[in-house]
Write a protein that holds these residues in place. Structure first.
Motif, PDB file in Angstrom:
ATOM      1  N   ILE A 235       0.833  -1.204   0.000  1.00 50.21           N
ATOM      2  CA  ILE A 235       0.000   0.000   0.000  1.00 50.21           C
ATOM      3  C   ILE A 235       0.868   1.254   0.000  1.00 50.21           C
ATOM      4  O   ILE A 235       0.608   2.214  -0.749  1.00 50.21           O
ATOM      5  N   VAL A 236       1.908   1.247   0.830  1.00 51.38           N
ATOM      6  CA  VAL A 236       2.808   2.402   0.898  1.00 51.38           C
ATOM      7  C   VAL A 236       3.491   2.631  -0.450  1.00 51.38           C
ATOM      8  O   VAL A 236       3.611   3.773  -0.933  1.00 51.38           O
ATOM      9  N   ILE A 237       3.934   1.556  -1.085  1.00 50.80           N
ATOM     10  CA  ILE A 237       4.608   1.671  -2.383  1.00 50.80           C
ATOM     11  C   ILE A 237       3.655   2.240  -3.430  1.00 50.80           C
ATOM     12  O   ILE A 237       4.036   3.106  -4.228  1.00 50.80           O
ATOM     13  N   LEU A 238       2.417   1.775  -3.440  1.00 48.26           N
ATOM     14  CA  LEU A 238       1.441   2.287  -4.402  1.00 48.26           C
ATOM     15  C   LEU A 238       1.131   3.760  -4.147  1.00 48.26           C
ATOM     16  O   LEU A 238       0.937   4.535  -5.099  1.00 48.26           O
ATOM     17  N   VAL A 239       1.089   4.150  -2.879  1.00 49.72           N
ATOM     18  CA  VAL A 239       0.854   5.558  -2.552  1.00 49.72           C
ATOM     19  C   VAL A 239       2.022   6.418  -3.026  1.00 49.72           C
ATOM     20  O   VAL A 239       1.832   7.490  -3.614  1.00 49.72           O
ATOM     21  N   ILE A 240       3.250   5.937  -2.790  1.00 46.58           N
ATOM     22  CA  ILE A 240       4.434   6.676  -3.249  1.00 46.58           C
ATOM     23  C   ILE A 240       4.434   6.792  -4.767  1.00 46.58           C
ATOM     24  O   ILE A 240       4.734   7.852  -5.333  1.00 46.58           O
ATOM     25  N   ALA A 241       4.119   5.683  -5.445  1.00 47.54           N
ATOM     26  CA  ALA A 241       4.063   5.708  -6.904  1.00 47.54           C
ATOM     27  C   ALA A 241       3.017   6.696  -7.398  1.00 47.54           C
ATOM     28  O   ALA A 241       3.221   7.380  -8.406  1.00 47.54           O
ATOM     29  N   ALA A 242       1.897   6.791  -6.695  1.00 48.60           N
ATOM     30  CA  ALA A 242       0.844   7.731  -7.098  1.00 48.60           C
ATOM     31  C   ALA A 242       1.262   9.174  -6.874  1.00 48.60           C
ATOM     32  O   ALA A 242       0.857  10.070  -7.625  1.00 48.60           O
ATOM     33  N   ILE A 243       2.107   9.413  -5.864  1.00 48.36           N
ATOM     34  CA  ILE A 243       2.531  10.781  -5.553  1.00 48.36           C
ATOM     35  C   ILE A 243       3.540  11.291  -6.580  1.00 48.36           C
ATOM     36  O   ILE A 243       3.455  12.431  -7.041  1.00 48.36           O
ATOM     37  N   ILE A 244       4.507  10.452  -6.944  1.00 46.41           N
ATOM     38  CA  ILE A 244       5.605  10.923  -7.798  1.00 46.41           C
ATOM     39  C   ILE A 244       5.299  10.797  -9.280  1.00 46.41           C
ATOM     40  O   ILE A 244       6.101  11.243 -10.111  1.00 46.41           O
ATOM     41  N   GLY A 256       5.430   1.317  -9.487  1.00 44.81           N
ATOM     42  CA  GLY A 256       5.081   0.440  -8.373  1.00 44.81           C
ATOM     43  C   GLY A 256       5.622  -0.974  -8.509  1.00 44.81           C
ATOM     44  O   GLY A 256       6.123  -1.550  -7.534  1.00 44.81           O
ATOM     45  N   LEU A 257       5.552  -1.562  -9.710  1.00 43.20           N
ATOM     46  CA  LEU A 257       5.999  -2.946  -9.894  1.00 43.20           C
ATOM     47  C   LEU A 257       7.491  -3.129  -9.630  1.00 43.20           C
ATOM     48  O   LEU A 257       7.888  -4.070  -8.915  1.00 43.20           O
ATOM     49  N   PRO A 258       8.379  -2.270 -10.159  1.00 40.38           N
ATOM     50  CA  PRO A 258       9.803  -2.416  -9.803  1.00 40.38           C
ATOM     51  C   PRO A 258      10.068  -2.235  -8.312  1.00 40.38           C
ATOM     52  O   PRO A 258      10.930  -2.915  -7.747  1.00 40.38           O
ATOM     53  N   LEU A 259       9.305  -1.345  -7.666  1.00 41.88           N
ATOM     54  CA  LEU A 259       9.491  -1.162  -6.227  1.00 41.88           C
ATOM     55  C   LEU A 259       9.047  -2.400  -5.451  1.00 41.88           C
ATOM     56  O   LEU A 259       9.677  -2.777  -4.448  1.00 41.88           O
ATOM     57  N   LEU A 260       7.979  -3.025  -5.900  1.00 40.09           N
ATOM     58  CA  LEU A 260       7.548  -4.272  -5.256  1.00 40.09           C
ATOM     59  C   LEU A 260       8.607  -5.359  -5.444  1.00 40.09           C
ATOM     60  O   LEU A 260       8.888  -6.139  -4.522  1.00 40.09           O
ATOM     61  N   LEU A 261       9.196  -5.404  -6.628  1.00 41.98           N
ATOM     62  CA  LEU A 261      10.274  -6.363  -6.876  1.00 41.98           C
ATOM     63  C   LEU A 261      11.477  -6.072  -5.985  1.00 41.98           C
ATOM     64  O   LEU A 261      12.073  -6.989  -5.414  1.00 41.98           O
ATOM     65  N   LEU A 262      11.820  -4.787  -5.848  1.00 40.85           N
ATOM     66  CA  LEU A 262      12.932  -4.411  -4.975  1.00 40.85           C
ATOM     67  C   LEU A 262      12.631  -4.746  -3.517  1.00 40.85           C
ATOM     68  O   LEU A 262      13.537  -5.092  -2.754  1.00 40.85           O
ATOM     69  N   TYR A 263      11.364  -4.648  -3.136  1.00 37.45           N
ATOM     70  CA  TYR A 263      10.993  -5.015  -1.764  1.00 37.45           C
ATOM     71  C   TYR A 263      11.228  -6.500  -1.527  1.00 37.45           C
ATOM     72  O   TYR A 263      11.737  -6.899  -0.465  1.00 37.45           O
ATOM     73  N   GLU A 264      10.854  -7.329  -2.500  1.00 37.53           N
ATOM     74  CA  GLU A 264      11.090  -8.763  -2.369  1.00 37.53           C
ATOM     75  C   GLU A 264      12.593  -9.065  -2.346  1.00 37.53           C
ATOM     76  O   GLU A 264      13.054  -9.931  -1.598  1.00 37.53           O
TER      77      GLU A 264
END
Length: 291
Positions: A235-244, A256-264
């Motif tokens: 949720i936080v990643i999607l919010v950040i992606a929506a802001i920038i 959002g998808l690359p950030l989710l991958l980086l989180y994993e």
């Protein structure tokens, strides 16, 4: 065996005492590291300022023209799959400067931003040179290559933002109209601000695995904690992606998808560090018990 361990321990302590510096000495050393880091940014910024034509025409204003590399690659992809929708022949906007000092101000600001991006690896290396002597020998060993990985991730994020996120976002904003009678005439400062925000945000967010690495070493983050709060992180990643990014789903998903991958990946990094620390502690306990 016990005498050898004691001598080694005493030797390390003597070395640490020998390397101890006063608070003022630390401040003086930090000051010179900061001066060299800032100096590198000024050098690259000056070079960018002097190369005005290349910097603005080819780099900054590149995504505003249909002949930009990303648009041409998208068009080739569209031709391969038989779709002409990916070919961008025209971007429906013009860029203007409505302030008398607008172009000069943006010339200076853009040069400083490019100087920061180009000098980031060296500037980080200078700061790391100040931090590294304060670490324990095991911490220094486990953090070898930190400058390399930080620089690589920063460059990857910067390229990702510049060649992928920024062009698609600019294309979306350029083609968005609430009424056909309204034309898009963007101010130079707005265009440069959008471009640099997207690029630098991606560059710094790609540092997530390195940040998790140091937080895990400090005991502030564990892989179990990251797995437990994975849904919250999404949720936080999607919010950040929506802001920038602009308010379109494609741009948000591209960030959002690359950030989710980086989180994993960061979970894997944290797990690896945790296992290494447990293994090292078990080995030290076995050695101490044997003594």
């Amino acid at each position: 065996m016990m005498d050898q361990v004691d001598q080694r321990y005493i030797g390390e302590k003597e070395e640490e005492v020998h390397k101890e510096m006063s608070f003022v000495d630390h401040l003086e050393e930090l000051r010179w590291h900061i001066i060299r880091a800032v100096g590198s940014i000024v050098v690259f910024a000056t070079a960018a300022f002097l190369a005005k034509g290349f910097v603005f025409h080819d780099i900054i204003l590149g995504p505003s023209r249909p002949d930009f590399l990303s648009y041409r690659l998208l068009c080739r992809l569209g031709q391969q799959i038989g779709s002409s929708a990916l070919c961008i022949d025209k971007l429906g906007f013009t860029i203007q400067s409505r302030e008398m000092s607008g172009q000069l101000t943006m010339h200076i600001m853009a040069s400083l931003i490019i100087g920061l991006a180009c000098a980031f690896p060296y500037a980080f290396w200078e700061i790391w040179r100040f931090i590294r002597p304060g670490l324990y020998s095991q911490e220094r060993k486990s953090s070898e290559g930190a400058v390399f990985f930080v620089s690589i991730l920063f460059a990857m994020g910067l390229c990702f933002g510049y060649f992928l996120v920024a062009p698609i976002s600019i294309n979306f904003l350029a083609g968005y109209q609430v009424d056909p009678s309204i034309t898009n005439q963007f101010d130079l400062s707005s265009y440069v601000s959008t471009l640099t925000t997207l690029c630098l945000a991606c560059a710094f967010m790609f540092e997530m695995p390195v940040v998790v690495f140091f937080l895990t070493k400090a005991g502030l983050v564990t892989p179990e904690f990251m797995k437990l709060y994975r849904r919250h992180a999404i949720i936080v990643i999607l919010v950040i992606a929506a802001i920038i990014t602009p308010p379109d789903v494609i741009s948000q998903m591209m960030v959002g998808l690359p950030l989710l991958l980086l989180y994993e990946v960061s979970i894997g990094v944290s797990s690896h560090i945790r296992k290494s620390d447990i293994k090292r502690l078990n080995k030290e306990n076995t050695t101490n018990n044997g003594l």
